[in-house]
Scaffold this motif. Structure first.
Motif, mmCIF file in Angstrom:
data_model
loop_
_atom_site.group_PDB
_atom_site.id
_atom_site.type_symbol
_atom_site.label_atom_id
_atom_site.label_comp_id
_atom_site.label_asym_id
_atom_site.label_seq_id
_atom_site.Cartn_x
_atom_site.Cartn_y
_atom_site.Cartn_z
ATOM 1 N N GLN A 23 -61.732 62.576 -56.725
ATOM 2 C CA GLN A 23 -61.224 61.977 -55.488
ATOM 3 C C GLN A 23 -62.277 61.072 -54.852
ATOM 4 O O GLN A 23 -61.960 59.977 -54.369
ATOM 5 N N ALA A 24 -63.528 61.502 -54.853
ATOM 6 C CA ALA A 24 -64.606 60.699 -54.280
ATOM 7 C C ALA A 24 -64.821 59.412 -55.086
ATOM 8 O O ALA A 24 -64.998 58.333 -54.511
ATOM 9 N N LEU A 25 -64.804 59.532 -56.411
ATOM 10 C CA LEU A 25 -64.968 58.341 -57.258
ATOM 11 C C LEU A 25 -63.815 57.359 -57.038
ATOM 12 O O LEU A 25 -64.029 56.141 -56.999
ATOM 13 N N TYR A 26 -62.615 57.883 -56.889
ATOM 14 C CA TYR A 26 -61.460 57.033 -56.583
ATOM 15 C C TYR A 26 -61.694 56.312 -55.256
ATOM 16 O O TYR A 26 -61.490 55.100 -55.146
ATOM 17 N N GLN A 27 -62.115 57.079 -54.250
ATOM 18 C CA GLN A 27 -62.354 56.495 -52.924
ATOM 19 C C GLN A 27 -63.411 55.402 -52.988
ATOM 20 O O GLN A 27 -63.266 54.349 -52.363
ATOM 21 N N MET A 28 -64.440 55.624 -53.773
ATOM 22 C CA MET A 28 -65.495 54.618 -53.922
ATOM 23 C C MET A 28 -64.962 53.371 -54.630
ATOM 24 O O MET A 28 -65.295 52.250 -54.249
ATOM 25 N N VAL A 39 -70.537 61.196 -50.623
ATOM 26 C CA VAL A 39 -71.014 62.559 -50.866
ATOM 27 C C VAL A 39 -71.207 63.284 -49.545
ATOM 28 O O VAL A 39 -70.797 64.434 -49.382
ATOM 29 N N SER A 40 -71.801 62.622 -48.588
ATOM 30 C CA SER A 40 -72.009 63.221 -47.269
ATOM 31 C C SER A 40 -70.676 63.571 -46.608
ATOM 32 O O SER A 40 -70.521 64.663 -46.056
ATOM 33 N N GLU A 41 -69.713 62.657 -46.673
ATOM 34 C CA GLU A 41 -68.389 62.908 -46.085
ATOM 35 C C GLU A 41 -67.728 64.135 -46.708
ATOM 36 O O GLU A 41 -67.200 64.995 -46.007
ATOM 37 N N TYR A 42 -67.751 64.220 -48.007
ATOM 38 C CA TYR A 42 -67.115 65.347 -48.693
ATOM 39 C C TYR A 42 -67.815 66.658 -48.372
ATOM 40 O O TYR A 42 -67.172 67.671 -48.120
ATOM 41 N N GLU A 43 -69.133 66.646 -48.376
ATOM 42 C CA GLU A 43 -69.859 67.892 -48.119
ATOM 43 C C GLU A 43 -69.711 68.350 -46.673
ATOM 44 O O GLU A 43 -69.614 69.540 -46.405
ATOM 45 N N MET A 44 -69.654 67.421 -45.728
ATOM 46 C CA MET A 44 -69.561 67.791 -44.317
ATOM 47 C C MET A 44 -68.123 68.083 -43.876
ATOM 48 O O MET A 44 -67.911 68.940 -43.023
ATOM 49 N N HIS A 45 -67.152 67.378 -44.452
ATOM 50 C CA HIS A 45 -65.803 67.437 -43.895
ATOM 51 C C HIS A 45 -64.706 67.908 -44.854
ATOM 52 O O HIS A 45 -63.582 68.142 -44.426
ATOM 53 N N ARG A 46 -64.977 68.018 -46.135
ATOM 54 C CA ARG A 46 -63.905 68.335 -47.075
ATOM 55 C C ARG A 46 -64.124 69.607 -47.884
ATOM 56 O O ARG A 46 -63.254 70.457 -47.934
ATOM 57 N N LEU A 47 -65.226 69.709 -48.569
ATOM 58 C CA LEU A 47 -65.430 70.835 -49.480
ATOM 59 C C LEU A 47 -65.358 72.166 -48.725
ATOM 60 O O LEU A 47 -66.183 72.449 -47.869
ATOM 61 N N GLY A 48 -64.317 72.960 -49.042
ATOM 62 C CA GLY A 48 -64.133 74.258 -48.409
ATOM 63 C C GLY A 48 -63.646 74.198 -46.973
ATOM 64 O O GLY A 48 -63.669 75.192 -46.256
ATOM 65 N N LYS A 49 -63.175 73.034 -46.541
ATOM 66 C CA LYS A 49 -62.745 72.870 -45.154
ATOM 67 C C LYS A 49 -61.294 72.396 -45.090
ATOM 68 O O LYS A 49 -60.709 71.989 -46.076
#
Length: 159
Positions: A23-28, A39-49
């Motif tokens: 999903q991140a690679l697609y977004q990029m 990476v920062s967005e996913y780790e802060m706001h998506r992964l496990g949230k």
């Protein structure tokens, strides 16, 4: 927790990391977002949230980062591997962005994560393909990653 449950948990987190990486690679690819930002967005706001009513599974953040940054760093070597594993009438640029992201992530793991069996990598990315596509794309993912594994590791997913 049983011993079996503790063994499957990291694999489940790796699977979630693979999906998030795609999903991140697609977004990029589509949005032109940079690797550090995504990476920062996913780790802060998506992964496990939870985000917009969707609950993202807990993912192995190191695995996620390794795939995303690895694909970005090695894209110049990964893309030719993918291109030469496609039929001549299907150039990489013609593929759907999601399909490209899946193939890049899978190719990165085949080339760089020799500690993970080819069968696991191919199966995980085919399953991700099924989450996004109903038609022949999962078969294409299977065939392309299998060809790449034969060339890079000298083995196919059955080994």
């Amino acid at each position: 927790m049983s011993k079996d449950a503790s063994k499957t948990r990291p694999a489940n987190q790796r699977g979630a990391a693979r999906l998030a990486a795609v999903q991140a690679l697609y977004q990029m690819d589509v949005g032109g977002t940079g690797v550090l930002e995504v990476v920062s967005e996913y780790e802060m706001h998506r992964l496990g949230k939870e985000l917009d009513g969707d609950l993202y599974r807990q993912a192995d953040p190191a695995w996620f980062r390794a795939i995303v940054s690895g694909v970005v760093e090695q894209q110049r070597t990964l893309d030719p591997l993918i291109r030469t594993s496609l039929t001549e009438d299907w150039p990489l640029s013609r593929l759907d962005s999601t399909l490209r992201a899946i193939l890049r992530a899978g190719t990165y793991e085949i080339a760089n994560r020799r500690d993970v069996p080819v069968a696991v990598i191919v199966t995980e990315y085919v399953d991700i393909g099924r989450a996004f596509f109903d038609d022949d794309e999962p078969k294409l993912i299977n065939a392309v990653l299998d060809r790449i594994a034969k060339r890079v590791r000298g083995e196919d997913k059955k080994q």
